[in-house]
Design a protein around this motif. Structure first.
Motif, PDB file in Angstrom:
ATOM      1  N   LYS A 128      -7.146  -2.169  73.024  1.00  0.00           N
ATOM      2  CA  LYS A 128      -5.836  -1.603  72.682  1.00  0.00           C
ATOM      3  C   LYS A 128      -5.952  -0.120  72.368  1.00  0.00           C
ATOM      4  N   LEU A 132      -4.117   3.043  74.229  1.00  0.00           N
ATOM      5  CA  LEU A 132      -3.352   4.073  73.519  1.00  0.00           C
ATOM      6  C   LEU A 132      -4.060   5.422  73.545  1.00  0.00           C
ATOM      7  N   LYS A 133      -5.157   5.478  74.302  1.00  0.00           N
ATOM      8  CA  LYS A 133      -5.977   6.683  74.391  1.00  0.00           C
ATOM      9  C   LYS A 133      -6.374   7.186  73.000  1.00  0.00           C
ATOM     10  N   MET A 134      -6.769   6.227  72.154  1.00  0.00           N
ATOM     11  CA  MET A 134      -7.303   6.589  70.840  1.00  0.00           C
ATOM     12  C   MET A 134      -8.813   6.515  70.912  1.00  0.00           C
ATOM     13  N   ARG A 154       0.523   6.746  66.590  1.00  0.00           N
ATOM     14  CA  ARG A 154      -0.260   5.912  67.500  1.00  0.00           C
ATOM     15  C   ARG A 154      -0.913   4.769  66.753  1.00  0.00           C
ATOM     16  N   CYS A 155      -1.377   5.079  65.540  1.00  0.00           N
ATOM     17  CA  CYS A 155      -2.039   4.059  64.712  1.00  0.00           C
ATOM     18  C   CYS A 155      -1.044   2.951  64.341  1.00  0.00           C
ATOM     19  N   ILE A 157       1.418   1.978  66.250  1.00  0.00           N
ATOM     20  CA  ILE A 157       1.602   1.167  67.460  1.00  0.00           C
ATOM     21  C   ILE A 157       0.372   0.300  67.727  1.00  0.00           C
ATOM     22  N   LEU A 158      -0.809   0.842  67.378  1.00  0.00           N
ATOM     23  CA  LEU A 158      -2.027   0.035  67.506  1.00  0.00           C
ATOM     24  C   LEU A 158      -1.901  -1.231  66.641  1.00  0.00           C
ATOM     25  N   ALA A 181       1.723  11.747  74.505  1.00  0.00           N
ATOM     26  CA  ALA A 181       1.629  10.657  73.531  1.00  0.00           C
ATOM     27  C   ALA A 181       2.884   9.801  73.582  1.00  0.00           C
ATOM     28  N   ILE A 184       2.479   7.469  76.395  1.00  0.00           N
ATOM     29  CA  ILE A 184       1.456   6.450  76.129  1.00  0.00           C
ATOM     30  C   ILE A 184       1.980   5.395  75.154  1.00  0.00           C
ATOM     31  N   VAL A 185       2.613   5.882  74.083  1.00  0.00           N
ATOM     32  CA  VAL A 185       3.132   4.969  73.076  1.00  0.00           C
ATOM     33  C   VAL A 185       4.245   4.093  73.673  1.00  0.00           C
ATOM     34  N   GLY A 188       2.859   1.419  75.684  1.00  0.00           N
ATOM     35  CA  GLY A 188       2.359   0.365  74.791  1.00  0.00           C
ATOM     36  C   GLY A 188       3.481  -0.574  74.400  1.00  0.00           C
TER      37      GLY A 188
END
Ligand SMILES: Nc1ncnc2c1ncn2[C@@H]1O[C@H](COP(=O)(O)OP(=O)(O)OP(=O)(O)O)[C@@H](O)[C@H]1O
Ligand SMILES: [Mg+2]
Lengths: 252, 441
Positions: A128, A132-134, A154-155, A157-158, A181, A184-185, A188
């Motif tokens: 995941k 999310l490109k984390m 982003r965190c 959404i993770l 972002a 990406i989000v 997700g």
């Protein structure tokens, strides 16, 4: 309605100040509803009242997820019942790593005594995060501590992707995100969309709704929904601003 | 194994103390040291309630009666406890004591020995390196209230280790000392002597535990740390005695010119535990960091007294003590920063933070400054409070139950200090010990 998030005539206040005023809304499972509205109308209040925040007092009204009353329940019970809130301003938790935090949230959802499958957990977490490109190094970082505004979102959404709730309330998840972002989000979120999850997306910007196309758009003003429509309502709002909503109300 | 074994003996019995002292007849100076200790012990009163240096501590329950020096442990117990003493995989050296008897003498790598590194039991060092002991052992008085306890330690001094890293030798991997209590009513007096020569670098980890959780014991420990010019000492001391132990530790931390000393004390065990640590900044440019963490539960009392003495200027000392309190636990932090008139450009800080997880717990804080120089940066601060409600809500909102959320926040609170430990393996061991403690609360 069993398969819905139903909010009925909710009145809530902070201190002696009334904020939600007979608020009603239904989000059927599988749908994405957007709430837009001027600053200070009570959007975040709605989100936090649903999540059981202790600072708010609910005078009257109800809220159900799939028929289960959540008003009056403890916040952790509400979350486990299936409501997820992506915070507008996520808290920083010093000393608690993201990996341990999400793990604790998942363990809380397991039946007592079930062993936790750490290997499967990390595999899923990394997958995941990649989506999310984390950076995977974030697992060892303390929750939100020193994160940029966009990293915090982003965190959130993770966590949403890992916890897979029945309903998710996203409170201005788009604010603070750069264009990449945001995409990406949104991807997700779109991947989570489906018959098993309902979304309530709070936003100020029509741009997000180009990525996450809503089934319904609601305009909130002074503690309640004053106008609802399809996705084009967001466009209309973008063009006209909120003044016409206020004028409508004044003339009504 | 041990040349000097003891029969069980009451620690308040002068004739028993004397007969044990006679076994050191070959070391006149050491005999005198022990005798002087006994004299001081007899002359000094037990602390009383109105004693300023014991403010807030429960002096009424202080008791030295009915403790004895225990006999050497059985081979079976020894083997069992040695097997439980491997807290990190590859220490630079490991020494183990049970009830004050050295049961594992350290073997250090030949290349370290060739460089003159010494890691020995105190008794062995007495034979092999008397000059080193004479120079550094018990050179300072206990000035924070524990003089009577230090005197008793000196009177019964026999157990402990000596670690000497000569000039220029740098060792990253920690040395480890493990102390166990085993016998009901055992009294132990372990000593830690660490000497780092100029520009030497050394790390030492100490684990203090009881073989049986309920066993009654008394531990009066003392530590002498000396860092020479440009030397680096890192010490991690873990107090995890059983819950019926009374423990006292009196530490002296001396930093020479440009020395860097980091000391982390973790407290979990004992019914009452008192830590006294005096930091002496003796050379300009020294940097001493004193950290403490504890989780106190039940009716535990953790009593922490610190003194940062800046005798030389352009030096730094930093102190952070964090306590988590559950149930009816009590913690006391009393700290003083003293800056001598000519110790200009001193940076000295002192912070005590207490996290109360129970309305019945009590944390007292007595920070203080005595500054006689005018060009200094000094601060002290103390906070006592509950978990931050927004942080707590964030965890709850993820479905984490209240008790688990509080535990996570408390562990996070401790992490600021645990992250200063120089060895991740040891930090992980202690992190797990804290976790276990939350679960048994
Ligand atoms: N803790 C609080 N104490 C006092 N007033 C509060 C508190 N929380 C919210 N309010 C007030 O309640 C009103 C609604 O706030 P809320 O955060 O719900 O608005 P919002 O619609 O989310 O606004 P924005 O678009 O700026 O995020 C505001 O006037 C706000 O100042
Ligand atoms: Mg808001």
């Amino acid at each position: 309605m069993p398969d819905s998030l139903v909010i009925k005539n909710l009145n809530a206040s902070i201190g002696d100040r009334a904020i939600l005023k007979d608020f009603s809304l239904t989000v059927p499972k599988g749908e994405v509803h957007a709430i837009m509205g001027p600053n200070g109308t009570g959007k975040s209040t709605l989100a936090k009242v649903l999540a059981g925040h202790p600072d708010y007092t609910v005078q009257s009204g109800e809220a159900f997820i799939d028929g289960e009353q959540i008003i009056g329940q403890e916040p952790d019970a509400i979350a486990r019942a299936g409501l997820f809130l992506a915070f507008q301003y996520p808290s920083e938790i010093p000393g608690v790593t993201i990996a341990n935090f999400i793990r604790a949230a998942l363990v809380a959802r397991q039946a007592k005594g079930t062993p936790f499958d750490a290997k499967a957990y990390y595999a899923e977490l990394y997958a995941k995060m990649d989506a999310l490109k984390m950076d995977r190094k974030f697992t060892a970082r303390f929750v939100n501590e020193g994160f940029s505004g966009g990293e915090k979102k982003r965190c959130e959404i993770l966590q949403l992707m890992m916890l897979k709730p029945k309903y998710a309330v996203l409170d201005e998840t788009d604010s603070g995100l750069d264009i990449d972002a945001l995409r990406i989000v949104s991807e997700g979120v779109n991947r989570l969309r489906g018959p098993d999850m309902g979304f309530l997306v709070i936003t100020h910007y029509q741009r997000l709704l180009e990525y996450i196309v809503p089934d319904r758009v609601h305009i909130m003003y002074d503690g309640r929904i004053v106008h609802s429509g399809d996705k084009d309502l967001a466009l209309e709002l973008e063009a006209k601003g909120y003044d016409w909503v206020k004028k409508d109300l004044a003339s009504a | 194994m041990n040349t000097l074994t003891s029969m069980p003996s009451g620690i308040l019995d002068a004739s028993l103390q004397q007969s044990e002292t006679k076994r050191f007849a070959a070391y006149d100076w050491f005999t005198q040291l022990r005798q002087q200790g006994w004299k001081n012990f007899e002359a000094l009163p037990l602390p009383k309630r109105d004693d300023e240096k014991w403010r807030f501590s429960d002096t009424r329950s202080l008791s030295l009666a009915d403790f004895a020096v225990a006999a050497t442990p059985s081979d079976a117990d020894t083997a069992k406890l040695i097997a439980q003493s491997h807290f990190i995989a590859r220490p630079a050296g490991l020494i183990i004591h049970i009830d004050g008897h050295c049961v594992l003498r350290p073997a250090i790598a030949p290349e370290l020995a060739a460089q003159g590194v010494k890691f020995e039991s105190l008794e062995d060092a007495l034979r092999h390196h008397p000059a080193l002991l004479k120079e550094f052992l018990l050179k300072h008085e206990a000035n924070l209230g524990g003089a009577k306890f230090l005197a008793l330690h000196q009177a019964w001094l026999r157990a402990g280790y000596v670690l000497h890293v000569p000039k220029g030798v740098e060792i990253t991997q920690p040395f480890v000392s493990v102390n166990w209590t085993l016998t009901e009513g055992a009294a132990i007096f372990p000593h830690a002597l660490v000497v780092a020569g100029d520009h030497a670098k050394v790390s030492i980890h100490e684990f203090n535990l009881s073989a049986l959780p309920d066993q009654r014991a008394l531990a009066i420990s003392a530590a002498d740390l000396h860092a020479g010019t440009g030397a680096q000492i890192s010490r991690f001391a873990v107090q995890a005695w059983g819950k019926n132990t009374q423990s006292f530790e009196i530490a002296n931390t001396c930093g020479g010119r440009d020395a860097l000393i980091t000391s982390v004390n973790a407290a979990l065990g004992s019914r009452r535990a008192r830590l006294e640590n005096t930091v002496r900044i003796e050379g300009p440019g020294a940097d001493v960091r004193l950290y403490g963490i504890s989780v106190a539960n039940g009716e535990q009392e953790f009593d922490q007294r610190t003194l940062q003495i800046h005798s030389a200027g352009k030096a730094k000392s930093d102190l952070l003590f964090k306590n988590v309190l559950l149930n009816k636990a009590r913690t006391i932090f009393s700290g003083l920063i003293k800056v001598a008139p000519d110790a200009q450009q001193t940076d000295a800080y002192q912070t005590n933070r207490n996290l109360l997880l129970s309305p019945e717990a009590e944390a007292d804080s007595l920070p203080g400054l005595e500054i006689e120089a005018n060009d200094v940066k000094c601060s002290h601060g103390a906070t006592t409070g509950q978990v931050n409600p927004e942080e707590l809500f964030y965890l709850l909102a993820r479905g984490i139950p209240l008790a688990v959320a509080q535990e996570l926040l408390a562990e996070g609170f401790l992490e600021e200090v645990l992250s200063k430990v120089d060895n991740e393996e040891a930090a992980a061991v202690v992190r797990e010990m804290f976790r276990q403690k939350f679960h048994t609360a």
